[in-house]
Design an enzyme around this catalytic site. Structure first.
Site, mmCIF file in Angstrom:
data_model
loop_
_atom_site.group_PDB
_atom_site.id
_atom_site.type_symbol
_atom_site.label_atom_id
_atom_site.label_comp_id
_atom_site.label_asym_id
_atom_site.label_seq_id
_atom_site.Cartn_x
_atom_site.Cartn_y
_atom_site.Cartn_z
ATOM 1 N N LYS A 34 -7.280 0.894 61.913
ATOM 2 C CA LYS A 34 -6.383 1.420 62.951
ATOM 3 C C LYS A 34 -5.226 2.180 62.290
ATOM 4 C CE LYS A 34 -3.872 -2.964 62.987
ATOM 5 N NZ LYS A 34 -3.789 -4.287 63.638
ATOM 6 N N TYR A 251 25.171 11.718 52.949
ATOM 7 C CA TYR A 251 25.788 11.571 54.268
ATOM 8 C C TYR A 251 26.641 10.303 54.352
ATOM 9 C CZ TYR A 251 22.870 15.298 56.138
ATOM 10 O OH TYR A 251 22.289 16.506 56.380
HETATM 11 C C1 LIG Z 1 -4.160 -5.259 62.598
HETATM 12 C C2 LIG Z 1 -5.041 -6.419 62.865
HETATM 13 C C3 LIG Z 1 -5.696 -7.097 61.822
HETATM 14 C C4 LIG Z 1 -5.444 -6.805 60.362
HETATM 15 O O1 LIG Z 1 -4.276 -7.468 59.919
HETATM 16 P P1 LIG Z 1 -3.777 -7.402 58.403
HETATM 17 O O2 LIG Z 1 -2.592 -8.277 58.373
HETATM 18 O O3 LIG Z 1 -3.447 -5.979 58.135
HETATM 19 O O4 LIG Z 1 -4.900 -7.884 57.555
HETATM 20 C C5 LIG Z 1 -6.598 -8.086 62.155
HETATM 21 N N1 LIG Z 1 -6.829 -8.411 63.454
HETATM 22 C C6 LIG Z 1 -6.205 -7.803 64.473
HETATM 23 C C7 LIG Z 1 -6.480 -8.221 65.872
HETATM 24 C C8 LIG Z 1 -5.283 -6.800 64.224
HETATM 25 O O5 LIG Z 1 -4.640 -6.208 65.239
#
Ligand SMILES: *Cc1c(COP(=O)(O)O)cnc(C)c1O
Length: 354
Positions: A34, A251
């Site tokens: 994702k 800044y």
């Molecule tokens: C993003 C996600 C993961 C992966 O988590 P990590 O901590 O990056 O390993 C696993 N399961 C679900 C449902 C997620 O949304």
């Protein structure tokens, strides 16, 4: 010469990290890609992770794109379907859909009654975000198991504190109790649970962050876990100057020299994805040496302390994070987590894939 800021994506490191996951479990691996594979680029990540048995993502369009690119793996939509059109596409392209709500359960009734949909039934065992409450599980499962549109069901949940001292015990126990009446595949573990709690592995693990070479734990480094960084964000020093005692930089004049010092300007800022809230003292590599940032991060630039590096000058290579400087160290200094920094890599940064 173009602006020297770039992100190098090391696909061999991605494959290596998948092997680390593989060695830690007998379960099938659902690689989480994702958020553009946590900023690394979805398609190239999927190609490097092709040995994974599944891919997890959010948008049906992305899943269809991967199917059309030839990926045959289980393809899981982590938030399920948002519309009936999504569900139609899921059936057409054999995508697995999370069902986490009564609304999504009802949506199934409009689906072709051909036992064609793969469902991942999500149980809220304590994360409190998505999923059916424990008391609603039996009725929802009864509906799902007899539903004419559903081909198979996997039971899933997500941990709130797998990376922390709290651990997974309470959620694991509740999930196992709720899952006990059904002989169905199970999926619980994110990276932290995969690495720390073998009892959570079930049939499918869902690693994300570890594949990208960052540690899910605050107190254990990626290196200690055998992980290799995949993304290295780098740039160069484009200007050098002396600061006299009392002179300020950037800044808000947020940093003021206590005595004479030499500073450099780096061609990387928050519009490249570097965190604007990283304070003075955030670690940064110049010519391979760990030094500190100074003052506020600008949109396109930030300042570094070159006092300890008399040989460094315009053109010296700078690593913002990645090889030689764990992204977790930068994230910690900036009061955030590696996930946020990786995902925030800006589109304007050219990517070099190696
Ligand atoms: C993003 C996600 C993961 C992966 O988590 P990590 O901590 O990056 O390993 C696993 N399961 C679900 C449902 C997620 O949304």
């Amino acid at each position: 010469m173009s602006r020297p800021t770039q992100a190098r994506i090391d696909l061999a490191a991605l494959e290596h990290n998948l092997q680390i996951a593989r060695r830690a479990t007998d379960a099938r691996i659902m690689a989480v890609i994702k958020a553009a594979a946590y900023g690394h680029g979805m398609l190239r990540a999927a190609q490097a992770l092709n040995a994974a048995e599944g891919f997890a993502l959010l948008n049906v369009g992305e899943a269809v794109y991967l199917r059309e690119a030839g990926f045959r793996q289980t393809m899981l939509l982590l938030e399920g379907c948002f519309t009936l059109d999504d569900m139609q596409l899921a059936v057409e392209h054999d995508l697995a859909c999370v069902v986490h709500s009564p609304q999504q359960l009802a949506m199934l009734d409009a689906c072709p009654r051909r036992k064609s949909l793969q469902v991942w039934f999500k149980i809220n065992s304590g994360m409190g975000r998505l999923g059916f409450a424990p008391q609603d599980v039996p009725a929802a499962m009864e509906k799902l198991r007899s539903h004419p549109a559903v081909r198979d069901i996997t039971l899933m949940t997500h941990f709130a504190s797998a990376d922390e001292a709290t651990g997974v015990a309470a959620q694991l126990e509740l999930f196992n109790t709720l899952a006990a009446p059904y002989r169905l595949p199970r999926s619980l573990a994110n990276s932290a649970a995969l690495l720390r709690y073998p009892a959570t592995h079930g049939d499918w693990v869902r690693p994300g962050i570890m594949l990208y070479g960052a540690s899910p734990f605050a107190e254990v480094s990626a290196q200690e876990l055998g992980l290799q960084p995949v993304m290295t964000l780098s740039s160069e020093i484009i200007s050098v100057r002396a600061l006299e005692a009392g002179e300020a930089v950037g800044y808000g004049a947020a940093f003021r020299a206590e005595s004479g010092m030499r500073i450099g300007t780096v061609a990387c800022g928050y519009a490249d994805g570097y965190p604007r809230h990283a304070p003075t003292g955030t670690p940064i590599l110049v010519a391979g040496q760990r030094v500190r940032t100074l003052g506020r991060v600008s949109m396109d630039m930030l300042s570094v302390d070159l006092s300890a590096l008399p040989a460094a000058g315009v053109g010296s290579r700078v690593t913002l994070w990645g090889e030689g400087l764990p992204v977790e160290d930068v994230a910690r200094a900036a009061g955030t987590i590696s996930y946020e920094l990786l995902c925030a890599l800006a589109a304007r940064v050219p990517v070099k894939v190696v």
